[in-house]
Design a protein around this motif. Structure first.
Motif, PDB file in Angstrom:
ATOM      1  N   TYR A  84       1.170  -1.058   0.010  1.00 44.09           N
ATOM      2  CA  TYR A  84      -0.145  -0.066  -0.031  1.00 44.09           C
ATOM      3  C   TYR A  84       0.702   1.408  -0.012  1.00 44.09           C
ATOM      4  O   TYR A  84       1.014   2.242  -0.654  1.00 44.09           O
ATOM      5  CB  TYR A  84      -1.049  -0.288   0.867  1.00 44.09           C
ATOM      6  CG  TYR A  84      -1.685   1.220   1.530  1.00 44.09           C
ATOM      7  CD1 TYR A  84      -2.687   1.442   0.293  1.00 44.09           C
ATOM      8  CD2 TYR A  84      -1.179   1.877   2.274  1.00 44.09           C
ATOM      9  CE1 TYR A  84      -3.695   2.364   0.344  1.00 44.09           C
ATOM     10  CE2 TYR A  84      -2.328   2.863   2.675  1.00 44.09           C
ATOM     11  CZ  TYR A  84      -3.546   3.841   1.833  1.00 44.09           C
ATOM     12  OH  TYR A  84      -4.018   4.576   1.926  1.00 44.09           O
ATOM     13  N   ASN A 192     -13.921   5.126  -6.993  1.00 43.19           N
ATOM     14  CA  ASN A 192     -13.200   5.326  -6.194  1.00 43.19           C
ATOM     15  C   ASN A 192     -12.073   5.133  -6.838  1.00 43.19           C
ATOM     16  O   ASN A 192     -11.571   3.466  -6.045  1.00 43.19           O
ATOM     17  CB  ASN A 192     -13.296   5.525  -4.527  1.00 43.19           C
ATOM     18  CG  ASN A 192     -12.379   6.040  -4.414  1.00 43.19           C
ATOM     19  OD1 ASN A 192     -11.330   6.672  -4.662  1.00 43.19           O
ATOM     20  ND2 ASN A 192     -12.119   6.929  -3.262  1.00 43.19           N
ATOM     21  N   ASP A 194      -8.807   4.842  -6.625  1.00 43.02           N
ATOM     22  CA  ASP A 194      -7.447   5.435  -6.209  1.00 43.02           C
ATOM     23  C   ASP A 194      -7.656   4.626  -4.884  1.00 43.02           C
ATOM     24  O   ASP A 194      -6.833   3.034  -4.842  1.00 43.02           O
ATOM     25  CB  ASP A 194      -7.339   6.849  -4.734  1.00 43.02           C
ATOM     26  CG  ASP A 194      -6.523   7.344  -6.340  1.00 43.02           C
ATOM     27  OD1 ASP A 194      -6.494   7.342  -7.491  1.00 43.02           O
ATOM     28  OD2 ASP A 194      -6.703   8.764  -6.012  1.00 43.02           O
ATOM     29  N   HIS A 195      -8.680   4.328  -4.596  1.00 44.37           N
ATOM     30  CA  HIS A 195      -9.287   3.032  -3.373  1.00 44.37           C
ATOM     31  C   HIS A 195      -9.371   1.866  -4.080  1.00 44.37           C
ATOM     32  O   HIS A 195      -8.300   1.018  -3.572  1.00 44.37           O
ATOM     33  CB  HIS A 195     -11.112   3.597  -3.159  1.00 44.37           C
ATOM     34  CG  HIS A 195     -11.311   2.366  -1.830  1.00 44.37           C
ATOM     35  ND1 HIS A 195     -10.724   2.097  -0.894  1.00 44.37           N
ATOM     36  CD2 HIS A 195     -12.135   1.968  -2.219  1.00 44.37           C
ATOM     37  CE1 HIS A 195     -11.040   1.284  -0.096  1.00 44.37           C
ATOM     38  NE2 HIS A 195     -12.216   1.005  -0.737  1.00 44.37           N
ATOM     39  N   SER A 198      -5.688   0.755  -5.052  1.00 45.18           N
ATOM     40  CA  SER A 198      -4.777   0.670  -3.088  1.00 45.18           C
ATOM     41  C   SER A 198      -5.263  -1.121  -3.496  1.00 45.18           C
ATOM     42  O   SER A 198      -4.748  -1.847  -2.574  1.00 45.18           O
ATOM     43  CB  SER A 198      -5.663   1.429  -1.854  1.00 45.18           C
ATOM     44  OG  SER A 198      -5.293   2.534  -2.673  1.00 45.18           O
TER      45      SER A 198
END
Lengths: 300, 374
Positions: A84, A192, A194-195, A198
């Motif tokens: 992460y 989302n 980016d989420h 990740s």
């Protein structure tokens, strides 16, 4: 015939080891089109974490099954944290840069993490305890396939199925596929991104850590460099199978493992890499996107 | 056969018959040449040999010499250069040297050897390690008290064939300079011995995640023993996988494996593995005696090849004493057949001129420790 079967199982063992690592490569590539060279290092960090945790737990006298489960959990969580963080620090700022920039950044992360472990831990080889015991029911087949080989083989298959199910049938999976297809469009429909990215890194890192634990337990030794060598082969396997494709990574790994094994068995181990990479070249000539890779049509 | 030998044997015969010649012989000396790098940047390799020869000669002369003759040292510098070494050798030969301790560097030794050979002078080097010097057979007058570069492979093969009695050997290496070089020597020695067969000769890729394919291949080859040239990470993986596949094949390796990390990593699977390593000579009384003499005489620790040079001096003087003359053939016979106490234990010389028991010895992992087994 016996010899063929022996070599076949040797190839399967190698293949499933490659596959455990290749799955993480292919997932990340499938979603954001980045070859995450630091993936091998996450695998190595997972193995180191597993070594430390399992040693501590065995000092406290935990029973073996508890040690295995807790070690796997701890290694997966710790490696995920690394994955992460690496994504956040090294790749996210370069999300809109040219494709080359995050690639260079990934190589940088790989070198950084290797040397970080070298300095923080040790440059020497460390013995890794055999977490997987020799099962009694495997004894008659010990000449063909060991207990740890079997565990790795089964784990790889289970993970491949679970990942495929996750990507095909869950909401997260759907978001991943959407992000992979068209990141801008996915953002427009409220994902989302980016989420999602990740989560991809966290999942890939957790897989690498579990792979690191199982493989280190199989080999019996680790040092800071294991991730690099294993990573190169796993990456080759992922390309062979079609990078971005989950079953492709597993198929590619098995083909690579079997090729090496039969090349060693019937020709010479001096030439195992020659055969492995000749095969890669051949396949890429006839199927440039790998065996199960989707042919990408350039939209003009 | 040269003139001095004739005179000596005449005197020996006369001595038996008439009890004469003693005064003539006392004036005579045994001339030992000491040649090597005594100046220049490699002097530190050569000077300890001079000191060793001086110490041994002083001992012998104090005890009355060899067969009544004093030992005289003729020390000549070759600066470790082949072109100088030929001059050094010519000078020593013209001075009527009986035997030579030297030279130090392999290149210089090789250049000097033909001159000594043509003059029938026995030469013993404490430090020239080039395998061909003894093994080519070009220089039957050459001996050495140091292990040649291929000594590890020789130790491994001799141990496997003569001590363990294996007939089929798989030779595996890691494709590196060290490992492959060793494996090639091992293969050559096995082939030359005629007592065992190389059933498999292969290089493996270092760092691979799994070696079960090569392990299966070893099993299929029917090898009784594996000789592995390489380092401990690969050795421990191969041994572990062999034992996990219930193979009891003997595993023999080199000083790259004679490392405690190997035992730590391979754990219980390391048990019974053989590995060569330099013999520990510090417990040997002869070693101690001469190291202490050196310290007393010069005040510091002896330098490079000192033990080897002491061994050479002792072996040569012992051979001359036992041969009862300086006849090269007689000296050679003693060198080959009779053991002499040296810093490396009791040694003699094999048919090539290499000292037996010098350099490498075999260790085995027993109860988690390397134990000397030879």
């Amino acid at each position: 015939m016996d010899y063929f079967v022996e070599l076949f199982f040797s190839g399967l063992t190698r293949g499933s080891i490659y596959a455990l690592i290749a799955l993480g490569y292919t997932m990340v590539y499938g979603i954001i089109g980045l070859i995450n060279f630091a993936h091998g290092e996450i695998y190595m960090i997972g193995a180191f974490t597993a070594l430390i945790v399992s040693t501590v737990l065995s000092i406290f006298g935990f029973p073996l099954p508890a040690i295995i489960i807790l070690t796997a959990l701890a290694a997966a969580i710790w490696a995920s944290a690394y994955g992460y963080t690496v994504e956040k620090l090294a790749y996210r700022p370069l999300r809109n840069a040219s494709r080359l920039s995050p690639l260079i950044s990934a190589i940088g992360m790989s070198i950084f993490l290797q040397n970080y472990v070298l300095l923080a831990q040790t440059p020497d080889f460390l013995p890794f305890p055999a977490l997987i015991p020799d099962f009694d029911f495997m004894e008659p087949y010990a000449g063909f396939i060991g207990s740890s080989d079997l565990v790795i083989l089964v784990t790889t298959t289970v993970i491949m199925i679970l990942l495929t199910l996750l990507i095909k049938f869950t909401r997260t999976g759907k978001a991943m596929r959407a992000t992979a297809q068209d990141r801008k469009m996915a953002m427009l429909v409220g994902i989302n991104v980016d989420h999602v990215i990740s989560i991809t890194f966290i999942l890939g890192s957790a897989l690498a850590a579990i792979g690191g634990m199982l493989i280190a337990s199989h080999i019996g030794q680790i040092n800071f460099y294991i991730g690099f060598i294993a990573g190169i082969k796993a990456f080759t396997a992922a390309v062979l199978g079609g990078i971005g494709s989950i079953p492709g990574a597993v198929l590619g790994s098995f083909i690579l493992g079997l090729t090496e094994s039969f090349a060693t068995g019937y020709v010479s181990s001096d030439y195992e890499d020659v055969f492995a990479f000749s095969l890669l070249v051949l396949i890429l000539i006839f199927r440039p996107s790998g065996l199960l890779g989707k042919a990408t049509i350039e939209k003009v | 056969m040269n003139l001095s030998v004739k005179i000596t044997s005449f005197c020996a015969a006369a001595l038996l018959a008439l009890g004469l010649c003693t005064s003539a012989m006392a004036a005579d000396t045994i001339k030992i040449g000491v040649a090597g790098a005594h100046s220049g940047d490699l002097a530190s390799y050569g000077l300890p040999t001079v000191k060793a020869a001086e110490l041994v000669a002083a001992d012998i002369n104090a005890a009355g010499g060899i067969n009544g003759k004093k030992v005289e040292l003729l020390v000549e510098d070759d600066v470790c250069k082949p072109e100088v070494a030929t001059n050094t050798a010519t000078k020593l030969v013209s001075e009527g040297v009986n035997v030579v301790i030297g030279h130090i560097c392999s290149g210089a030794t090789k250049a000097a050897l033909p001159i000594y050979r043509d003059a029938h002078v026995i030469v013993m080097s404490p430090s020239a390690t080039n395998p061909a010097l003894t093994q080519s057979g070009d220089y039957p007058n050459f001996y050495r008290t140091i292990a040649s570069d291929d000594a590890q492979a020789r130790t491994e093969v001799n141990f496997a064939i003569n001590k363990l009695g294996v007939k089929k050997i798989a030779v595996i290496h890691d494709k590196g300079d060290y490992g492959k070089g060793l494996a090639e020597f091992a293969k050559k020695f096995i082939d030359d011995s005629g007592k065992a067969k190389v059933v498999l000769f292969e290089g493996i890729t270092p760092g691979a995640v799994d070696y079960s394919a090569i392990v299966q291949k070893i099993r299929r080859s029917g090898a009784d023993a594996v000789i592995f040239g390489g380092y401990h990470p690969e050795a421990s993986k191969i041994v572990t996988q062999m034992r996990k596949k219930r193979m009891k094949t003997i595993f023999i390796s080199d000083d790259g494996v004679k490392d405690d990390t190997f035992i730590k990593v391979a754990g219980k699977y390391a048990e019974g593995v053989y590995a060569t390593g330099p013999a520990d000579v510090t417990a040997n009384p002869v070693t101690r005696e001469y190291r202490e003499k050196y310290k007393k005489a010069y005040g510091d620790e002896p330098g490079a090849f000192f033990d080897n040079a002491v061994a050479a001096a002792l072996a040569l003087t012992n051979a001359i004493a036992k041969a009862g003359s300086t006849d090269p053939a007689a000296i050679a016979k003693v060198l080959h057949t009779e053991d002499v106490a040296t810093p490396f234990g009791m040694i003699h010389f094999d048919k090539h001129g290499d000292a037996t028991g010098v350099g490498f010895t075999m260790y085995q992992v027993r109860d988690g420790k390397y134990v000397q087994v030879q």
